[in-house]
Design an enzyme around this catalytic site. Structure first.
Site, PDB file in Angstrom:
ATOM      1  N   LYS A 195       0.837  -1.201  -0.100  1.00  0.00           N
ATOM      2  CA  LYS A 195       0.142   0.027  -0.063  1.00  0.00           C
ATOM      3  C   LYS A 195       0.872   1.295   0.085  1.00  0.00           C
ATOM      4  O   LYS A 195       0.372   2.366  -0.735  1.00  0.00           O
ATOM      5  CB  LYS A 195      -1.019   0.005   1.274  1.00  0.00           C
ATOM      6  CG  LYS A 195      -1.779  -1.102   1.228  1.00  0.00           C
ATOM      7  CD  LYS A 195      -2.782  -1.160   2.338  1.00  0.00           C
ATOM      8  CE  LYS A 195      -3.473  -2.517   2.459  1.00  0.00           C
ATOM      9  NZ  LYS A 195      -2.865  -3.761   2.969  1.00  0.00           N
ATOM     10  N   CYS A 214      -7.425  -6.959   7.652  1.00  0.00           N
ATOM     11  CA  CYS A 214      -7.887  -7.939   6.594  1.00  0.00           C
ATOM     12  C   CYS A 214      -8.423  -9.324   7.716  1.00  0.00           C
ATOM     13  O   CYS A 214      -8.340 -10.409   7.438  1.00  0.00           O
ATOM     14  CB  CYS A 214      -6.879  -8.763   5.821  1.00  0.00           C
ATOM     15  SG  CYS A 214      -5.322  -9.168   6.795  1.00  0.00           S
ATOM     16  N   ASP A 268       7.835   2.225  17.481  1.00  0.00           N
ATOM     17  CA  ASP A 268       6.323   1.685  18.006  1.00  0.00           C
ATOM     18  C   ASP A 268       5.370   2.692  17.609  1.00  0.00           C
ATOM     19  O   ASP A 268       5.337   3.809  18.113  1.00  0.00           O
ATOM     20  CB  ASP A 268       6.684   1.698  19.593  1.00  0.00           C
ATOM     21  CG  ASP A 268       5.066   1.010  20.145  1.00  0.00           C
ATOM     22  OD1 ASP A 268       4.501   0.772  19.661  1.00  0.00           O
ATOM     23  OD2 ASP A 268       5.146   0.496  21.392  1.00  0.00           O
TER      24      ASP A 268
END
Lengths: 289, 140
Positions: free
Chosen positions: A111, A221, A155
């Site tokens: 992406k 997903c 992070d």
């Protein structure tokens, strides 16, 4: 979880029989990389048997069994093998040339490189991921000629940046029930509940890095509501003064998000395998007022 | 005495050796090594790593740099046929004698830039990193 149990669980979301059948017959797609070649020129020179998707003009369905990673087109960076919903997520974020855009979980770069192409390598494209994943991200950056990028490792939950974003993508780590045929065998609801703490923190932190008027796309997903609507709901509650769901205007088949969390969740979308003969995805678009 | 910075030296090398003049919206800059990226990156504060590596720190351009900008070269380009190109994509050296000094060459098949080789007079030594090499199974 056993298949029967998973089937029953999935039936509370969608037509489980169709879903699993289509999942087993997914179509393979690739995206033409406009940072290296135009679609028209690609079609002139490539002999790959493929068919342009009616959903997105840079997405092509493979019509022959080819090891796509061993083709000239792949070697030369002209294409990126990617599922159709994964391609569509970047188009939903819809970054414009010159904008400041971020992808907080950028590796391996599918992406991310698409966002760069949509921005025509202008503006700033910020990518973040864990240090051990960066070599995969850089392989994509090099092969696809992503020039407008700044890459960091860190992070995503604690990420604080010295600039604000016009657009942000949070394609969160998830249980991936929509992408792996056997993912459910290693899954139960408690896994979704555990990972949702991380997803929620990532999403809120990303939202706080948006400019006023900026937009964020949250995608996974997986099908579990604990990782999807519930995570978005928590952001909307935590930032109730300025976080709002935005419409996703797409013409491809999909289902609306679950209304159990409020009528506004009709603005989120669920892509099940029966919609695009693909993996499953959840996508929400959130605007910062 | 004026000393040129490493990135300027590299850019001059690209121009002198390959005839590569970069597009106006692209810059070579120093940021944890010699890198290439959009000019829009230059105004950003020092955070993260910008663009991608353009050279090994000296005059040895990266495969990414050459694959993405080698089409702008006007000299020191070696055209090969598809069979030879496939060998090159696999990471093999090419047994092609080239008279004259040892030098870097851009390897090209048709209109496609495959990468960088180094001619030692008898062979073209493949500069493609192992991770980027591929056995190519189709034709283009």
């Amino acid at each position: 979880m056993e298949r029967k149990e998973f089937f029953d669980w999935l039936s509370t979301y969608t037509d489980a029989e169709k879903c699993l059948e289509c999942f087993d017959h997914q179509k393979d797609f690739f995206r033409v990389n406009t940072l290296k070649i135009t679609k028209e020129h690609f079609l002139e020179i490539s002999k790959l048997k493929c068919e342009q998707s009616p959903t997105y003009d840079l997405a092509f369905e493979q019509k022959e069994q080819t090891q796509i990673g061993k083709t000239w087109e792949y070697f030369l960076g002209y294409i990126y093998p990617q599922s159709l919903p994964s391609i569509l997520v970047s188009t939903i974020l819809d970054p414009k040339p010159g904008e400041t855009v971020g992808d907080v979980a950028a590796a391996p770069g599918s992406k991310f490189s698409h966002l760069a192409a949509l921005m025509n390598n202008t503006g700033i494209l910020f990518g973040n991921d864990q240090k051990e994943k960066l070599s995969a991200l850089y392989a994509t950056i090099n092969r696809m000629n992503v020039l407008n990028c700044i890459v960091m490792f860190g992070d995503a939950v604690k990420m604080k940046l010295p600039f604000e974003f016009d657009k942000l993508l949070v394609d969160a780590p998830c249980t991936a029930l929509g992408s792996g045929p056997e993912a459910y065998t290693r899954w139960d609801v408690s896994h979704s509940q555990k990972i949702s703490f991380l997803q929620e923190k990532m999403l809120i932190r990303a939202f706080d890095n948006l400019k006023q008027g900026g937009e964020l796309v949250y995608s996974t997903c997986t099908y579990a509501k604990e990782e999807n609507e519930e995570v978005v709901k928590k952001l909307l509650e935590a930032r109730s003064d300025n976080a709002r769901l935005a419409d996703i205007n797409v013409e491809f088949p999909h289902a609306k998000g679950l209304s159990d969390y409020g009528s506004e969740f009709a603005k989120t979308i669920r892509i099940y395998p029966q919609h695009l003969n693909s993996e499953g995805f959840f996508v929400a678009k959130i605007k910062k007022l | 005495m004026i000393t040129m910075r490493k990135e300027q030296n590299f850019e001059r090398f690209l121009a002198n050796h390959f005839g590569i003049e970069l597009p106006p919206d692209v810059a070579i800059f120093f940021d944890k090594g010699i890198r290439i990226g959009s000019k829009s990156l230059l105004k950003m504060k020092s955070i993260g790593v910008k663009g991608y590596a353009a050279s090994d720190g000296g005059f040895n351009p990266t495969t990414a740099m050459i694959q993405n900008f080698g089409h702008l070269a006007t000299k020191n380009v070696l055209k090969v046929d598809e069979e030879t190109g496939k060998k090159f994509a696999e990471g093999k050296n090419l047994e092609i004698p080239i008279k004259g000094k040892a030098k870097f060459l851009i390897i090209k098949y048709g209109e496609h830039i495959l990468g960088l080789g180094f001619s030692n007079g008898t062979h073209i030594l493949n500069q493609t990193p192992d991770k980027r090499t591929r056995i190519i199974v189709n034709s283009i």
